[in-house]
Motif scaffolding. Structure first.
Motif, mmCIF file in Angstrom:
data_model
loop_
_atom_site.group_PDB
_atom_site.id
_atom_site.type_symbol
_atom_site.label_atom_id
_atom_site.label_comp_id
_atom_site.label_asym_id
_atom_site.label_seq_id
_atom_site.Cartn_x
_atom_site.Cartn_y
_atom_site.Cartn_z
ATOM 1 N N HIS A 37 42.211 45.998 38.829
ATOM 2 C CA HIS A 37 41.472 44.928 39.488
ATOM 3 C C HIS A 37 40.760 45.519 40.697
ATOM 4 O O HIS A 37 41.173 46.555 41.223
ATOM 5 C CB HIS A 37 42.407 43.785 39.880
ATOM 6 N N PRO A 38 39.672 44.879 41.136
ATOM 7 C CA PRO A 38 38.838 45.505 42.169
ATOM 8 C C PRO A 38 39.534 45.709 43.511
ATOM 9 O O PRO A 38 39.413 46.796 44.088
ATOM 10 C CB PRO A 38 37.652 44.554 42.309
ATOM 11 N N ALA A 39 40.225 44.711 44.018
ATOM 12 C CA ALA A 39 40.742 44.878 45.383
ATOM 13 C C ALA A 39 41.786 43.821 45.701
ATOM 14 O O ALA A 39 41.749 42.702 45.167
ATOM 15 C CB ALA A 39 39.593 44.753 46.390
ATOM 16 N N PHE A 41 43.558 41.080 48.258
ATOM 17 C CA PHE A 41 43.026 40.041 49.156
ATOM 18 C C PHE A 41 41.642 39.550 48.716
ATOM 19 O O PHE A 41 40.756 39.343 49.537
ATOM 20 C CB PHE A 41 42.972 40.550 50.612
ATOM 21 N N THR A 42 41.469 39.435 47.383
ATOM 22 C CA THR A 42 40.225 38.856 46.853
ATOM 23 C C THR A 42 40.615 37.700 45.927
ATOM 24 O O THR A 42 41.699 37.734 45.319
ATOM 25 C CB THR A 42 39.386 39.894 46.079
ATOM 26 N N PRO A 43 39.740 36.705 45.806
ATOM 27 C CA PRO A 43 40.192 35.462 45.167
ATOM 28 C C PRO A 43 40.493 35.562 43.675
ATOM 29 O O PRO A 43 41.538 35.083 43.212
ATOM 30 C CB PRO A 43 39.037 34.487 45.436
ATOM 31 N N VAL A 44 39.564 36.158 42.905
ATOM 32 C CA VAL A 44 39.791 36.211 41.451
ATOM 33 C C VAL A 44 41.034 37.043 41.149
ATOM 34 O O VAL A 44 41.894 36.662 40.333
ATOM 35 C CB VAL A 44 38.543 36.789 40.725
ATOM 36 N N CYS A 45 41.157 38.177 41.824
ATOM 37 C CA CYS A 45 42.324 39.056 41.614
ATOM 38 C C CYS A 45 43.614 38.329 41.945
ATOM 39 O O CYS A 45 44.639 38.521 41.275
ATOM 40 C CB CYS A 45 42.215 40.305 42.486
ATOM 41 N N THR A 46 43.597 37.513 42.976
ATOM 42 C CA THR A 46 44.806 36.777 43.364
ATOM 43 C C THR A 46 45.253 35.866 42.222
ATOM 44 O O THR A 46 46.447 35.800 41.899
ATOM 45 C CB THR A 46 44.531 35.971 44.652
ATOM 46 N N VAL A 121 36.722 48.155 38.069
ATOM 47 C CA VAL A 121 36.403 46.895 37.389
ATOM 48 C C VAL A 121 37.689 46.353 36.756
ATOM 49 O O VAL A 121 38.770 46.924 36.921
ATOM 50 C CB VAL A 121 35.299 47.078 36.312
ATOM 51 N N ARG A 122 37.560 45.240 36.023
ATOM 52 C CA ARG A 122 38.752 44.617 35.412
ATOM 53 C C ARG A 122 38.966 45.198 34.015
ATOM 54 O O ARG A 122 38.499 44.640 33.025
ATOM 55 C CB ARG A 122 38.579 43.099 35.344
ATOM 56 N N SER A 123 39.649 46.332 33.964
ATOM 57 C CA SER A 123 39.937 46.968 32.671
ATOM 58 C C SER A 123 41.306 46.523 32.174
ATOM 59 O O SER A 123 42.214 46.280 32.970
ATOM 60 C CB SER A 123 39.975 48.484 32.818
HETATM 61 C C1 BEZ Z 1 37.713 38.813 43.322
HETATM 62 O O1 BEZ Z 1 38.762 39.232 42.885
HETATM 63 O O2 BEZ Z 1 37.583 37.656 43.673
HETATM 64 C C2 BEZ Z 1 36.511 39.703 43.421
HETATM 65 C C3 BEZ Z 1 36.689 41.060 43.679
HETATM 66 C C4 BEZ Z 1 35.590 41.869 43.788
HETATM 67 C C5 BEZ Z 1 34.311 41.337 43.606
HETATM 68 C C6 BEZ Z 1 34.152 39.990 43.310
HETATM 69 C C7 BEZ Z 1 35.268 39.168 43.217
#
Ligand code: BEZ
Length: 208
Positions: A37-39, A41-46, A121-123
């Motif tokens: 996942h990208p990072a 403390f990010t919303p989609v990843c959470t 990216v989301r692999s």
């Molecule tokens: C997310 O997890 O919300 C996110 C992370 C990186 C770029 C865009 C969204």
């Protein structure tokens, strides 16, 4: 060179939220759902981390170990997990790899510079107990993954291995399966005692 289906998943030793792991040793005789996942403390990843944690009984029941990865540190992961637990109403227990220098992300082709130079990216890699890569999926940063599909493909792969069947479009557990063309009718008779419905010589539906 990118990793292909059927390749052995490269081994690595790396810090995670559950301590340092040797990937192959940690996987043992289980299947693995390895996902980047990208990072933190990010919303989609959470939401994705929360969903994976909520589905722990589903993964366990299929003998699958989830393993997350991002290019953040163990300390950041551990702080973020508290947010995941709080906001997604769960307890995240699976390990998350801290791939700070992006070594593993590079080996697994999780870095897509057109999306980001620094974040994965989301692999998705579904890896079987023989450490073979059985499925890959790549989602962009802006789209959260469909966990029903992740469980569905694991079910399809495990059913296929057990019964030597393939699964049709939109198959879900309990649905009709397909006898692969590589199995002649003479062999199918002993493998599929329920018989089959032959729509075409190459399209035979059965139940297992
Ligand atoms: C997310 O997890 O919300 C996110 C992370 C990186 C770029 C865009 C969204």
């Amino acid at each position: 060179m990118s990793l292909k289906l059927g390749d052995t998943a490269p081994n690595f030793t790396i810090p995670t939220t559950a301590g340092d792991i040797d990937f192959h040793q940690w996987a043992g005789d289980s299947w693995v759902f390895f996902f980047s996942h990208p990072a933190d403390f990010t919303p989609v990843c959470t939401t994705e981390m929360g969903r994976t944690a909520q589905l722990a009984p589903e993964f366990d029941g299929r003998n699958v170990k989830p393993l997350g990865l991002s290019t953040d540190s163990v300390e950041e992961h551990l702080k973020w997990i508290k947010d995941v637990d709080e906001t997604q109403n769960t307890t995240l227990e699976f390990p998350i790899v801290a791939d700070k220098d992006r070594t593993i992300a590079q080996i697994y082709g999780m870095m897509h510079p057109g999306e980001s130079e620094t974040a994965a990216v989301r692999s998705v890699f579904i890896i079987d107990p023989n450490k073979k890569i059985r499925l890959t999926m790549t989602y962009p940063m802006s789209v959260g993954r469909n966990f029903a599909e992740i469980l569905r493909v694991i079910d399809a792969l495990q059913l296929g291995d057990k019964h030597r069947v393939a699964t049709p479009a939109d198959w879900t557990p309990g649905g009709k399966v397909i006898i692969p063309p590589s199995i002649p009718n003479s062999e199918a008779e002993s493998l599929f005692p329920n018989g089959w419905d032959e729509v075409k010589p190459y399209l035979r539906y059965t139940t297992v």
